[in-house]
Scaffold this active site. Structure first.
Site, mmCIF file in Angstrom:
data_model
loop_
_atom_site.group_PDB
_atom_site.id
_atom_site.type_symbol
_atom_site.label_atom_id
_atom_site.label_comp_id
_atom_site.label_asym_id
_atom_site.label_seq_id
_atom_site.Cartn_x
_atom_site.Cartn_y
_atom_site.Cartn_z
ATOM 1 N N CYS A 29 0.844 -1.191 0.000
ATOM 2 C CA CYS A 29 0.000 0.000 0.000
ATOM 3 C C CYS A 29 0.881 1.243 0.000
ATOM 4 O O CYS A 29 1.948 1.222 0.603
ATOM 5 C CB CYS A 29 -0.902 -0.001 1.231
ATOM 6 S SG CYS A 29 -2.236 -1.180 1.062
ATOM 7 N N PRO A 30 0.461 2.240 -0.694
ATOM 8 C CA PRO A 30 -0.853 2.474 -1.281
ATOM 9 C C PRO A 30 -0.959 2.069 -2.749
ATOM 10 O O PRO A 30 -1.953 2.374 -3.392
ATOM 11 C CB PRO A 30 -1.020 3.983 -1.149
ATOM 12 C CG PRO A 30 0.356 4.506 -1.411
ATOM 13 C CD PRO A 30 1.268 3.474 -0.754
#
Length: 75
Positions: free
Chosen positions: A13-14
């Protein structure tokens, strides 16, 4: 109505969410995006982003101990 796929395995992530956002811009209303990923945080981030933007999650399942699939429909 079409179905498109996105494979975000081995990305933290992201980045899975960033790629989902980019992929959704190219879809027509009613199309679905199938996202396969292995980032634990994305299980919540993608679902939350979809809900906040009015995109229904039509399928969500754990594939293995460390991978998931989510299908989001563009509304």
């Amino acid at each position: 109505m079409g179905v498109d796929g996105l494979h975000d395995r081995r990305q933290v992530c992201p980045f899975p969410l960033v790629e989902v956002k980019d992929a959704m811009t190219g879809l027509e209303v009613g199309d679905e995006l199938v996202i396969n990923f292995d980032c634990t945080q994305a299980t919540e981030a993608i679902s939350q982003w979809a809900a906040e933007n009015g995109y229904p999650v039509t399928h969500f399942s754990r594939v293995t101990d460390a991978s998931w699939t989510i299908t989001v429909r563009k509304a």
